[in-house]
Design a protein around this motif. Sequence first.
Motif, PDB file in Angstrom:
ATOM      1  N   GLY A 138     -10.117   7.644   4.087  1.00 48.37           N
ATOM      2  CA  GLY A 138      -9.745   6.409   3.405  1.00 48.37           C
ATOM      3  C   GLY A 138      -9.538   5.293   4.411  1.00 48.37           C
ATOM      4  N   LEU A 139     -10.030   4.089   4.081  1.00 47.60           N
ATOM      5  CA  LEU A 139      -9.901   2.945   4.976  1.00 47.60           C
ATOM      6  C   LEU A 139      -8.615   2.192   4.637  1.00 47.60           C
ATOM      7  CD1 LEU A 139     -11.187   1.294   7.263  1.00 47.60           C
ATOM      8  CD2 LEU A 139     -12.363  -0.069   5.510  1.00 47.60           C
ATOM      9  N   LEU A 140      -7.597   2.387   5.484  1.00 51.87           N
ATOM     10  CA  LEU A 140      -6.282   1.769   5.276  1.00 51.87           C
ATOM     11  C   LEU A 140      -6.271   0.379   5.888  1.00 51.87           C
ATOM     12  CD1 LEU A 140      -3.233   2.063   4.447  1.00 51.87           C
ATOM     13  CD2 LEU A 140      -2.855   2.928   6.769  1.00 51.87           C
ATOM     14  N   ARG A 141      -5.859  -0.610   5.082  1.00 53.40           N
ATOM     15  CA  ARG A 141      -5.714  -1.977   5.584  1.00 53.40           C
ATOM     16  C   ARG A 141      -4.238  -2.279   5.778  1.00 53.40           C
ATOM     17  NH1 ARG A 141      -7.277  -7.526   3.014  1.00 53.40           N
ATOM     18  NH2 ARG A 141      -7.997  -6.257   1.270  1.00 53.40           N
ATOM     19  N   LEU A 142      -3.887  -2.799   6.944  1.00 49.80           N
ATOM     20  CA  LEU A 142      -2.500  -3.047   7.321  1.00 49.80           C
ATOM     21  C   LEU A 142      -2.281  -4.535   7.528  1.00 49.80           C
ATOM     22  CD1 LEU A 142      -2.251  -0.262  10.056  1.00 49.80           C
ATOM     23  CD2 LEU A 142      -1.612  -0.074   7.654  1.00 49.80           C
ATOM     24  N   GLY A 143      -1.208  -5.041   6.949  1.00 52.83           N
ATOM     25  CA  GLY A 143      -0.856  -6.441   7.119  1.00 52.83           C
ATOM     26  C   GLY A 143       0.575  -6.593   7.583  1.00 52.83           C
ATOM     27  N   GLY A 144       1.145  -7.762   7.310  1.00 46.08           N
ATOM     28  CA  GLY A 144       2.531  -8.027   7.654  1.00 46.08           C
ATOM     29  C   GLY A 144       3.362  -8.199   6.403  1.00 46.08           C
ATOM     30  N   THR A 145       4.507  -8.816   6.543  1.00 51.73           N
ATOM     31  CA  THR A 145       5.409  -8.971   5.406  1.00 51.73           C
ATOM     32  C   THR A 145       5.041 -10.165   4.524  1.00 51.73           C
ATOM     33  OG1 THR A 145       6.955 -10.171   6.827  1.00 51.73           O
ATOM     34  CG2 THR A 145       7.325  -7.801   6.534  1.00 51.73           C
ATOM     35  N   SER A 146       4.015 -10.917   4.898  1.00 49.48           N
ATOM     36  CA  SER A 146       3.494 -12.014   4.084  1.00 49.48           C
ATOM     37  C   SER A 146       2.016 -11.761   3.810  1.00 49.48           C
ATOM     38  CB  SER A 146       3.663 -13.347   4.808  1.00 49.48           C
ATOM     39  OG  SER A 146       2.890 -14.365   4.199  1.00 49.48           O
ATOM     40  N   ARG A 147       1.574 -12.111   2.615  1.00 52.28           N
ATOM     41  CA  ARG A 147       0.151 -11.951   2.287  1.00 52.28           C
ATOM     42  C   ARG A 147      -0.742 -12.816   3.169  1.00 52.28           C
ATOM     43  NH1 ARG A 147      -1.731  -9.301  -2.112  1.00 52.28           N
ATOM     44  NH2 ARG A 147      -0.238  -8.625  -3.703  1.00 52.28           N
ATOM     45  N   LYS A 148      -0.165 -13.860   3.769  1.00 55.11           N
ATOM     46  CA  LYS A 148      -0.962 -14.788   4.565  1.00 55.11           C
ATOM     47  C   LYS A 148      -1.292 -14.248   5.950  1.00 55.11           C
ATOM     48  CE  LYS A 148       1.012 -18.846   2.259  1.00 55.11           C
ATOM     49  NZ  LYS A 148       1.805 -20.103   2.438  1.00 55.11           N
ATOM     50  N   GLU A 149      -0.573 -13.203   6.376  1.00 53.68           N
ATOM     51  CA  GLU A 149      -0.813 -12.671   7.717  1.00 53.68           C
ATOM     52  C   GLU A 149      -2.155 -11.950   7.787  1.00 53.68           C
ATOM     53  OE1 GLU A 149       2.428 -10.707   9.771  1.00 53.68           O
ATOM     54  OE2 GLU A 149       3.829 -11.447   8.247  1.00 53.68           O
ATOM     55  N   LYS A 150      -2.747 -12.000   8.975  1.00 53.89           N
ATOM     56  CA  LYS A 150      -4.019 -11.308   9.185  1.00 53.89           C
ATOM     57  C   LYS A 150      -3.827  -9.799   9.020  1.00 53.89           C
ATOM     58  CE  LYS A 150      -6.207 -14.672  12.252  1.00 53.89           C
ATOM     59  NZ  LYS A 150      -6.824 -14.881  13.593  1.00 53.89           N
ATOM     60  N   THR A 151      -4.890  -9.128   8.662  1.00 59.43           N
ATOM     61  CA  THR A 151      -4.841  -7.671   8.483  1.00 59.43           C
ATOM     62  C   THR A 151      -5.802  -6.992   9.450  1.00 59.43           C
ATOM     63  OG1 THR A 151      -6.567  -7.670   6.769  1.00 59.43           O
ATOM     64  CG2 THR A 151      -4.279  -7.945   6.026  1.00 59.43           C
ATOM     65  N   GLU A 152      -5.586  -5.712   9.664  1.00 66.97           N
ATOM     66  CA  GLU A 152      -6.541  -4.886  10.394  1.00 66.97           C
ATOM     67  C   GLU A 152      -6.637  -3.546   9.694  1.00 66.97           C
ATOM     68  OE1 GLU A 152      -5.045  -3.457  14.362  1.00 66.97           O
ATOM     69  OE2 GLU A 152      -3.526  -4.998  13.967  1.00 66.97           O
ATOM     70  N   SER A 153      -7.723  -2.831   9.949  1.00 69.14           N
ATOM     71  CA  SER A 153      -7.992  -1.607   9.197  1.00 69.14           C
ATOM     72  C   SER A 153      -8.183  -0.421  10.128  1.00 69.14           C
ATOM     73  CB  SER A 153      -9.243  -1.786   8.332  1.00 69.14           C
ATOM     74  OG  SER A 153      -9.061  -2.821   7.388  1.00 69.14           O
ATOM     75  N   ILE A 154      -7.851   0.754   9.604  1.00 67.42           N
ATOM     76  CA  ILE A 154      -8.035   2.005  10.343  1.00 67.42           C
ATOM     77  C   ILE A 154      -8.420   3.095   9.347  1.00 67.42           C
ATOM     78  CG2 ILE A 154      -5.556   2.558  10.195  1.00 67.42           C
ATOM     79  CD1 ILE A 154      -5.845   3.935  12.950  1.00 67.42           C
ATOM     80  N   TRP A 155      -9.345   3.946   9.747  1.00 66.91           N
ATOM     81  CA  TRP A 155      -9.735   5.063   8.892  1.00 66.91           C
ATOM     82  C   TRP A 155      -8.703   6.187   9.011  1.00 66.91           C
ATOM     83  CZ3 TRP A 155     -13.171   5.251   5.115  1.00 66.91           C
ATOM     84  CH2 TRP A 155     -14.213   4.320   5.101  1.00 66.91           C
ATOM     85  N   LEU A 156      -8.246   6.674   7.873  1.00 65.51           N
ATOM     86  CA  LEU A 156      -7.385   7.844   7.830  1.00 65.51           C
ATOM     87  C   LEU A 156      -8.207   9.049   7.405  1.00 65.51           C
ATOM     88  CD1 LEU A 156      -4.195   6.417   6.057  1.00 65.51           C
ATOM     89  CD2 LEU A 156      -4.591   6.719   8.520  1.00 65.51           C
ATOM     90  N   ASN A 157      -7.977  10.156   8.089  1.00 62.53           N
ATOM     91  CA  ASN A 157      -8.699  11.399   7.804  1.00 62.53           C
ATOM     92  C   ASN A 157      -7.747  12.429   7.218  1.00 62.53           C
ATOM     93  OD1 ASN A 157      -9.636  10.505  10.931  1.00 62.53           O
ATOM     94  ND2 ASN A 157     -11.173  10.381   9.325  1.00 62.53           N
ATOM     95  N   SER A 158      -8.301  13.476   6.653  1.00 60.26           N
ATOM     96  CA  SER A 158      -7.481  14.526   6.076  1.00 60.26           C
ATOM     97  C   SER A 158      -6.557  15.123   7.139  1.00 60.26           C
ATOM     98  CB  SER A 158      -8.386  15.619   5.497  1.00 60.26           C
ATOM     99  OG  SER A 158      -7.655  16.508   4.691  1.00 60.26           O
TER     100      SER A 158
END
Length: 200
Positions: A138-158
Amino acid sequence: MTRLKVRGFEIHKGFLPPETQRALIEALRPVLRSAPLFAPDVPGGGKMSVRMTSAGAFGWFSDSSGYRYEAEHPSGRPWPGIPAEVLDVWHGLVDSERAPECCLFNYYGEGARMGLHQDKDEADFSYPVVSISLGDDGLLRLGGTSRKEKTESIWLNSGDVVVMGGSARLAYHGVDRIRFKSSRLLPKGGRVNLTLRVVT
């Protein structure tokens, strides 16, 4: 096993070996028989693309009136208990004697996703949320405490486990997509995500 820290999220890659993953799936089968998966309605109309259920004293629930915890499955039956095998993951990573009161079970089939959101329906944010990935990537997207903050993504594996505490406890996060049938853990494919939470 590799431990990463991304935007305050503790990501334990390969935390659960294959035999533990299989044991967790077997331990969850009685939960699904007692509290079958359902597709929740969302306040804005429509249904979530994931199907879910819960175990523990509380289950997370959504319908047209909002998001909340409930003491019963939509069938009217109490939620089943959280399996010991799942609680072992929490106690292996969380330095607290307090046990989680909810294990939310999300099943991602082909095409399912979860939009950016905060886990904020709990009473005490000093306890982390522990997230267990089983099955397809699953491709997890991570942000901050505001929706306006930039996000980055990381693949999670079993077998990966994410601990959302401290600065990441109220951070926005979501799952943009899964690699359907990338894992052989679930015979029909899909991703199971378990999130353990202290509710009260």
